[in-house]
Design a protein around this motif. Sequence first.
Motif, mmCIF file in Angstrom:
data_model
loop_
_atom_site.group_PDB
_atom_site.id
_atom_site.type_symbol
_atom_site.label_atom_id
_atom_site.label_comp_id
_atom_site.label_asym_id
_atom_site.label_seq_id
_atom_site.Cartn_x
_atom_site.Cartn_y
_atom_site.Cartn_z
ATOM 1 N N SER A 279 0.858 -1.333 -0.113
ATOM 2 C CA SER A 279 0.014 0.022 0.137
ATOM 3 C C SER A 279 0.886 1.206 -0.296
ATOM 4 C CB SER A 279 -1.222 -0.022 1.136
ATOM 5 O OG SER A 279 -0.102 -0.038 2.349
ATOM 6 N N LYS A 280 2.030 1.082 0.347
ATOM 7 C CA LYS A 280 3.104 2.152 0.188
ATOM 8 C C LYS A 280 3.867 2.345 -1.076
ATOM 9 C CE LYS A 280 3.551 2.239 5.166
ATOM 10 N NZ LYS A 280 3.918 1.317 6.228
ATOM 11 N N MET A 281 3.212 1.439 -1.968
ATOM 12 C CA MET A 281 4.000 1.595 -3.426
ATOM 13 C C MET A 281 3.278 2.129 -4.399
ATOM 14 S SD MET A 281 5.104 -2.366 -3.583
ATOM 15 C CE MET A 281 6.788 -2.333 -4.395
ATOM 16 N N PRO A 282 3.644 2.894 -5.274
ATOM 17 C CA PRO A 282 2.732 3.443 -6.631
ATOM 18 C C PRO A 282 1.968 2.328 -7.165
ATOM 19 C CG PRO A 282 5.048 4.207 -6.742
ATOM 20 C CD PRO A 282 5.087 3.092 -5.504
ATOM 21 N N GLY A 283 1.101 2.752 -7.708
ATOM 22 C CA GLY A 283 0.148 1.575 -8.251
ATOM 23 C C GLY A 283 0.718 0.811 -9.224
ATOM 24 N N CYS A 284 1.769 1.337 -10.167
ATOM 25 C CA CYS A 284 2.494 0.651 -11.279
ATOM 26 C C CYS A 284 3.304 -0.210 -10.612
ATOM 27 C CB CYS A 284 3.215 1.474 -12.095
ATOM 28 S SG CYS A 284 4.448 2.775 -11.491
ATOM 29 N N HIS A 285 3.902 -0.327 -9.171
ATOM 30 C CA HIS A 285 4.651 -1.065 -8.708
ATOM 31 C C HIS A 285 3.808 -2.125 -8.174
ATOM 32 C CE1 HIS A 285 8.803 0.746 -8.942
ATOM 33 N NE2 HIS A 285 7.883 1.634 -9.682
#
Length: 191
Positions: free
Chosen positions: A168-174
């Motif tokens: 959840s702390k990652m950008p959507g693409c990651h």
Amino acid sequence: MILVVLTVVDVIKCQHTASPLGNGAIVVTADNEIVVLRRSDNVGEFAGHLVFPGGHPEPEKVEVASSQNGQDPVVTTEELNKKVSEEMFDSISREVVEEIGVPATSLSTPVFIGLSRRILNVRPAAFFYMKCNLPSKEIHQLYSSALDGYESIQLHTVSPVILEHMKSKMPGCHQGGFALYKLMIEASTKV
């Protein structure tokens, strides 16, 4: 064959912008941990977020002469396709080496696992899987001398279970890259 489907909404969102292709690597250590970086607050994109090592291919590395004075460059489509393909795979290896500090010889050949898109500007990112023959402890030591270490402030090596709680702390693409990795693992266990 790679199939990319763009919806009408995607086309409208991107109609006045370029969509350069990004890349990311799910790097798995010798002790089966996944490498994740916490981005610096001093970078333009994803400041403070957790990300996989990556960046983007470098078009100038393809070394294809541009058309000048109305003359077409002397290169066949086959040669161009080969150079572009090589750059796609070479660029992710370079990014991993530069961002986490491991030697290129410690990495497996990248395996393309799919495309993910950013949520905001729907920019595509090619994700790859790579195995590193070094244990997590050694990767942490090498990270301090990474060429592009300024882009991140911390390196984590975590299990897929722990990463599931961190995503959840990652950008959507990651997050999409992690989902592609899980699909790859799931498919390999069915074989």
